[in-house]
Design an enzyme around this catalytic site. Structure first.
Site, PDB file in Angstrom:
ATOM      1  N   ILE A 137       0.859  -1.202   0.000  1.00  0.00           N
ATOM      2  CA  ILE A 137       0.000   0.000   0.000  1.00  0.00           C
ATOM      3  C   ILE A 137       0.893   1.249   0.000  1.00  0.00           C
ATOM      4  O   ILE A 137       1.762   1.376   0.870  1.00  0.00           O
ATOM      5  CB  ILE A 137      -0.914   0.027   1.256  1.00  0.00           C
ATOM      6  N   LYS A 206       4.961   0.168  12.955  1.00  0.00           N
ATOM      7  CA  LYS A 206       4.350   0.815  11.780  1.00  0.00           C
ATOM      8  C   LYS A 206       3.557   2.047  12.208  1.00  0.00           C
ATOM      9  O   LYS A 206       3.627   3.102  11.562  1.00  0.00           O
ATOM     10  CB  LYS A 206       3.457  -0.186  11.053  1.00  0.00           C
TER      11      LYS A 206
HETATM   12  N1  HSE Z   1       5.134  -9.498   9.169  1.00  0.00           N
HETATM   13  C1  HSE Z   1       4.544  -8.359   8.559  1.00  0.00           C
HETATM   14  C2  HSE Z   1       3.058  -8.557   8.457  1.00  0.00           C
HETATM   15  C3  HSE Z   1       5.120  -8.145   7.201  1.00  0.00           C
HETATM   16  O1  HSE Z   1       2.601  -9.698   8.617  1.00  0.00           O
HETATM   17  O2  HSE Z   1       2.337  -7.574   8.263  1.00  0.00           O
HETATM   18  C4  HSE Z   1       4.631  -6.876   6.541  1.00  0.00           C
HETATM   19  O3  HSE Z   1       5.134  -5.740   7.197  1.00  0.00           O
END
Ligand code: HSE
Ligand code: NDP
Length: 416
Positions: A137, A206
C-alpha cells in the site's frame, strides 16, 4: 548506477525478480526512445550462504559486506535482511558511503528514524522506506502528499498481514491459531521472529512511523500501548460472531492539541463494517486530515510480490531523481505529551475461564468496579460479559488485577 541487495529472502527474491529477471515492467522504464539509458541491475547480493542460486548470472552472491560498501559502481542499496542491529549498521555504513538506501525494515526505521534521515541528508543521498508500512500500500508517499495541505489528527488501521490472516482463517474456517501462524510463516508473511507480529511490536512500529510523520514528532515503539492477540480462542470468535461482531487487530493513534493517544489491541467491529471485511493478508489504513477528512488505503499488507512492488517503486524514484534534487526532509521536532489510552472508550467483551468455584463471583465483582454488566452468559466453565461504555485505561487496569486471580481471560473493546 548499479544496485546491491542485502538479503535474498521472501521480499529480496521478489525485488530481484522485478529488477533482474524481467518480471513486471521495471526495465521498460529505461528503454524509452528519447532517453536510451540501459536498465540498472542488481550486481551484488549479500547473503550468508555463498552458494545461493539467484536465477541469472548478472548478480553475484557475496558474504562480505565490504564487497558492497567499497564498490563505487554501486550507488543504491536495497536493505531487506530484517532484524535490527546488523541491518541498522549496514544502512548507516551505506549512507556514509554516499549510497542511496531503500528498506522495508520497520524495526530499524521506527527506532532510528531521525538519525538515519539526518545521515542521508548530510551525505547528499536518499533514504526511502515505503514498504516499511502496509506492504504494497503506498501509504508513506500518500501521507507525505496529504501533509502538504492537511493537519493529520488520526491514524488507524489493520497494519499486520500475519495476524489478519490468522484471525480471518479462524473466523472463516474455524482454523487453529498455531497452525495458521505456521502457514503464514511458510507463505512468508510473518517476521523472522513472529512474536513481533502476534504481540503487537510490528503494528506498533508501523504506527510509530506513520504517527511520527503525521504528528511531526519522534514517536517510538515504547511510546505505544500494546496488547498481543495470542489470547483469542475459537470460542471468542464464535461468541463475538453470535453477537454480530468480528475480531480485528487494530493500531490507532489520535492527536488532540499536544496530547498523543495510541493503542494496539484486539478490537470488535460490527460484521458489516469495512474493517470486518478486510481479510487475509490485506491491510487497511485510514488517515484523517482537517481538510480532506478521512481517507482509507487498502491492499496487500504482506507478501512477496506486493511488498517487492513497493520496494521497487522506491528504487525507481531514486533512479529517476533529478541530479539537482533538493533533499526531502521531515519535521520530527515537535514535543508531544504521550497521554496513554484514556481517549479510547467503548463497551467491552470479556471472556474468563472458570477454574475454581469462586471465579465467577470474582470476575463479575471485578467488572462491576469499573462498568455495568449489560450481558452475562455462563456456559459450563466460561463466563462471557459485555459491559457498558468505559474508558480503555480503566478497563485495562481492572483486567491486569483480574488476571492475577483468574489467569485465562480475553477481552476486546467494541468499536462503535
Ligand atoms: N510481518 C509483517 C506482516 C510483514 O505480517 O504484516 C509486513 O510488514
Ligand atoms: P526473510 O527472512 O525472508 O529474508 C531475509 C534474508 O536476509 C534471508 O535470505 C536471510 O538469510 C538474509 N539475511 C539475514 N541476516 C543476514 C546477515 N546477517 N547477513 C547476510 N544475509 C542475511 O525476510 P523477509 O524478506 O520476509 O523480510 C525482509 C524485510 O522486509 C524485513 O525487515 C521485514 O520486516 C520486511 N517486510 C517483510 C514483509 C513480508 O511480507 N515478508 C512485508 C513488508 C516488510 P538467512 O535465511 O540465512 O537468514
Amino acid at each position: 548506477m548499479n544496485i546491491a541487495l542485502l538479503g535474498h529472502g521472501t521480499i529480496g527474491s521478489g525485488v530481484y525478480e522485478l529488477i533482474n529477471l524481467n518480471k513486471g515492467k521495471f526495465s521498460g522504464n529505461f528503454t524509452d526512445i528519447e532517453n536510451r539509458r540501459s536498465s540498472p541491475v542488481i550486481t551484488k547480493v549479500l547473503e550468508r550462504d555463498a552458494s545461493k542460486d539467484l536465477g541469472d548470472t548478472v548478480g553475484k552472491v557475496v558474504t562480505d559486506p565490504k564487497e558492497i560498501l567499497e564498490d563505487d559502481s554501486i550507488g543504491l542499496v536495497v536493505a531487506l535482511m530484517g532484524g535490527m542491529d546488523f541491518e541498522y549498521e549496514m544502512i548507516k555504513a551505506c549512507l556514509k558511503a554516499k549510497k542511496h538506501v531503500v528498506t522495508a525494515n520497520k524495526a530499524v526505521i521506527s527506532e532510528y528514524f531521525q538519525e538515519l534521515l539526518n545521515l542521508a541528508e548530510e551525505n547528499g543521498v536518499v533514504l526511502r522506506y515505503e514498504a516499511s508500512v502496509g506492504g504494497g500500500i503506498p501509504i508513506i508517499g500518500s501521507l507525505k502528499e496529504e501533509m502538504k495541505i492537511n493537519r493529520v489528527t488520526e491514524i488507524k488501521g489493520i497494519l499486520n498481514g500475519t495476524t489478519n490472516f490468522i484471525l480471518s482463517k479462524m473466523t472463516e474456517e474455524g482454523a487453529d491459531f498455531a497452525d495458521t501462524l505456521a502457514l503464514a510463516q511458510s507463505i512468508g508473511f510473518a517476521e523472522a521472529d513472529p512474536t513481533a507480529d502476534v504481540e503487537g511490536y510490528d503494528v506498533s512500529r508501523k504506527l510509530s512511523i506513520l504517527s511520527s510523520m503525521a504528528y511531526e514528532s519522534i514517536i517510538r515503539d515504547e511510546d505505544v500501548y500494546k496488547r498481543g492477540m495470542t489470547d483469542v480462542r475459537a470460542v471468542d470468535i464464535e461468541m463475538t460472531g453470535s453477537l454480530g461482531y468480528t475480531i480485528k487487530y487494530l493500531g490507532h493513534s489520535i492527536l488532540e492539541e499536544n496530547d498523543l493517544y495510541t493503542t494496539v489491541e484486539p478490537v470488535l467491529f460490527k460484521e458489516a463494517s469495512i474493517m470486518s471485511n478486510v481479510n487475509s493478508e490485506f491491510n487497511i489504513i485510514s488517515i484523517t486530515g482537517d481538510i480532506i477528512g478521512e481517507l482509507q488505503f487498502y491492499g496487500k499488507g504482506a507478501g512477496k510480490d506486493a511488498t517487492a512492488n513497493a520496494v521497487v517503486g522506491d528504487v525507481l524514484y531514486i533512479l529517476n531523481m533529478d541530479a539537482d534534487r533538493k533533499p526531502e526532509s521531515l519535521r520530527l521536532g515537535r514535543n508531544l505529551n504521550k497521554a496513554g489510552t484514556s481517549i479510547f472508550k467503548g463497551k467491552y467483551y470479556l471472556r474468563a475461564n472458570l477454574v475454581k468455584q469462586e471465579d465467577l463471583d470474582r470476575v463479575l465483582a471485578a467488572v462491576e468496579t469499573v462498568a455495568d454488566r449489560k450481558t452475562v452468559i455462563v456456559n459450563e466453565d466460561k463466563v462471557f460479559v459485555v459491559t457498558s461504555v468505559i474508558a480503555a485505561d480503566r478497563f485495562n487496569e481492572m483486567t491486569e488485577l483480574l488476571q492475577k486471580e483468574v489467569p485465562e481471560i480475553f477481552y476486546a473493546r467494541i468499536y462503535e
